[in-house]
Design a protein around this motif. Structure first.
Motif, PDB file in Angstrom:
ATOM      1  N   TRP A  38     -37.770   9.981  -4.204  1.00 52.96           N
ATOM      2  CA  TRP A  38     -36.451  10.625  -4.297  1.00 52.96           C
ATOM      3  C   TRP A  38     -35.466  10.008  -3.305  1.00 52.96           C
ATOM      4  O   TRP A  38     -34.299   9.784  -3.636  1.00 52.96           O
ATOM      5  CB  TRP A  38     -36.572  12.136  -4.050  1.00 52.96           C
ATOM      6  N   CYS A  39     -35.953   9.743  -2.077  1.00 54.28           N
ATOM      7  CA  CYS A  39     -35.055   9.131  -1.073  1.00 54.28           C
ATOM      8  C   CYS A  39     -34.571   7.764  -1.564  1.00 54.28           C
ATOM      9  O   CYS A  39     -33.390   7.426  -1.438  1.00 54.28           O
ATOM     10  CB  CYS A  39     -35.782   8.966   0.271  1.00 54.28           C
ATOM     11  N   ALA A  40     -35.509   6.985  -2.118  1.00 54.70           N
ATOM     12  CA  ALA A  40     -35.152   5.636  -2.573  1.00 54.70           C
ATOM     13  C   ALA A  40     -34.114   5.698  -3.698  1.00 54.70           C
ATOM     14  O   ALA A  40     -33.120   4.960  -3.675  1.00 54.70           O
ATOM     15  CB  ALA A  40     -36.404   4.901  -3.044  1.00 54.70           C
ATOM     16  N   VAL A  41     -34.334   6.586  -4.681  1.00 52.57           N
ATOM     17  CA  VAL A  41     -33.365   6.633  -5.793  1.00 52.57           C
ATOM     18  C   VAL A  41     -32.023   7.179  -5.306  1.00 52.57           C
ATOM     19  O   VAL A  41     -30.966   6.795  -5.824  1.00 52.57           O
ATOM     20  CB  VAL A  41     -33.876   7.445  -7.012  1.00 52.57           C
ATOM     21  N   ASP A  42     -32.054   8.062  -4.304  1.00 52.43           N
ATOM     22  CA  ASP A  42     -30.770   8.563  -3.769  1.00 52.43           C
ATOM     23  C   ASP A  42     -29.962   7.431  -3.143  1.00 52.43           C
ATOM     24  O   ASP A  42     -28.745   7.334  -3.334  1.00 52.43           O
ATOM     25  CB  ASP A  42     -31.022   9.665  -2.730  1.00 52.43           C
ATOM     26  N   VAL A  43     -30.669   6.574  -2.380  1.00 53.04           N
ATOM     27  CA  VAL A  43     -29.977   5.440  -1.754  1.00 53.04           C
ATOM     28  C   VAL A  43     -29.409   4.509  -2.824  1.00 53.04           C
ATOM     29  O   VAL A  43     -28.238   4.104  -2.774  1.00 53.04           O
ATOM     30  CB  VAL A  43     -30.934   4.671  -0.811  1.00 53.04           C
ATOM     31  N   VAL A  44     -30.245   4.200  -3.830  1.00 50.30           N
ATOM     32  CA  VAL A  44     -29.784   3.319  -4.916  1.00 50.30           C
ATOM     33  C   VAL A  44     -28.602   3.972  -5.649  1.00 50.30           C
ATOM     34  O   VAL A  44     -27.610   3.308  -5.978  1.00 50.30           O
ATOM     35  CB  VAL A  44     -30.943   3.033  -5.914  1.00 50.30           C
ATOM     36  N   GLY A  45     -28.708   5.272  -5.874  1.00 49.48           N
ATOM     37  CA  GLY A  45     -27.636   5.983  -6.578  1.00 49.48           C
ATOM     38  C   GLY A  45     -26.331   5.983  -5.807  1.00 49.48           C
ATOM     39  O   GLY A  45     -25.258   5.755  -6.379  1.00 49.48           O
ATOM     40  N   VAL A  46     -26.418   6.236  -4.499  1.00 50.32           N
ATOM     41  CA  VAL A  46     -25.199   6.249  -3.676  1.00 50.32           C
ATOM     42  C   VAL A  46     -24.546   4.860  -3.673  1.00 50.32           C
ATOM     43  O   VAL A  46     -23.324   4.731  -3.834  1.00 50.32           O
ATOM     44  CB  VAL A  46     -25.529   6.705  -2.234  1.00 50.32           C
TER      45      VAL A  46
END
Lengths: 187, 101
Positions: A60-68
């Motif tokens: 979840w942290c990784a996709v949040d960073v990619v999403g931001v």
């Protein structure tokens, strides 16, 4: 050519109506790639959780960073088309929004200290759903439809199949977001 | 008091100009969206866009997305100015300064 008061009133009404519709459709066009991006990332996070439950949080942290970063790139790309002043203003708004959200997430988790990953998932799904629904009240009904669908889905799974929450919500939520993104793109 | 702009005042063209004027500078609106906003047919909308383009109020850009043709429309600076002047004229009429027919 002369224009009566009735004609002028009617013309101004048409102008206001066309302006509102134009802004709504334009907004849908801007929102669409963000929804497609985040919907896809939501599904990726669900896949990580399903295949390797121990790495759910990291996923979840990784996709949040990619999403931001991805949303930031989309905002910057659009801002470049609007000229220098628009670029600065939009980027400032985006960075400000991300900072507020990051602070909100950190403080909420600190204050409420959720006992399970499912609680965290429900909390953020409902926050996102509420955000879309509120946006729908102001900017266009399609956002509200997305918000209501997300909330209904999450609550439905929470009540009817809580054991499968972490499996169903990311895939279904991501799918709903992608469908909404395509729906807005075609508006 | 400003004067009416006969090109802008026609109902469909007024909606076109209003829709385009509502966008940020340099932004374009796709033909299909403009059609949804104005409620005009393809032919009718195309004809009004030609009129506005000849007057220099809008720019029509045609390109391809993959193999699919795409038509987009942007309001020009003179077009934005003409539209705003016409809106001011309409407001003047409502405020009692106009020469109503």
């Amino acid at each position: 050519m002369s224009v009566s008061k009735d004609d002028a009133l009617s013309a101004l009404h048409d102008i206001e109506s066309a302006k509102r519709r134009s802004q709504t459709l334009f907004g849908y066009g801007l929102a669409s790639p963000h929804l497609l991006l985040w919907g896809t990332l939501w599904i990726v996070a669900g896949l990580v959780g399903a295949l390797s439950p121990a790495n759910t949080g990291i996923g979840w942290c990784a996709v949040d960073v990619v999403g931001v970063l991805g949303s930031g790139w989309l905002v910057a790309r659009h801002s470049r088309r609007c000229g220098e002043r628009g670029e600065r203003v939009r980027l400032f708004r985006y960075v400000g929004s991300v900072a507020v959200l990051a602070a909100f997430v950190t403080l909420t988790l600190m204050v409420f200290a959720p006992a399970s990953g499912d609680q965290v998932l429900m909390l953020f799904t409902l926050v996102v759903a509420a955000g879309h629904t509120i946006a729908g009240c102001w900017l266009g009904l399609r956002y509200a439809a997305l918000g209501v669908a997300l909330a209904g889905l999450a609550v439905g799974v929470f009540v009817l199949a809580p054991a499968y929450l972490s499996l169903i919500v990311p895939f279904a939520g991501g799918g709903v977001s992608i469908v909404a993104g395509l729906w807005m793109r075609r508006a | 008091m400003s004067a009416p702009d006969e090109i802008v005042h026609q109902s469909t063209r007024l909606k076109i100009m209003s829709a385009l004027n509502a966008l940020p500078r340099r932004e374009m609106l796709e033909f299909v969206r403009l059609k949804a906003i104005t409620g005009a047919t393809d032919g009718n909308l195309g004809s009004h866009l030609t009129t506005l383009e000849k007057t220099g109020y809008v720019t029509v850009v045609k390109d391809f997305v993959g193999k699919r043709p795409r038509t987009r429309v942007r309001i020009t600076t003179p077009g934005r100015r003409a539209f705003q002047t016409h809106v001011a004229y309409l407001r003047d009429i409502l405020e009692g300064e106009g020469a109503g027919a």
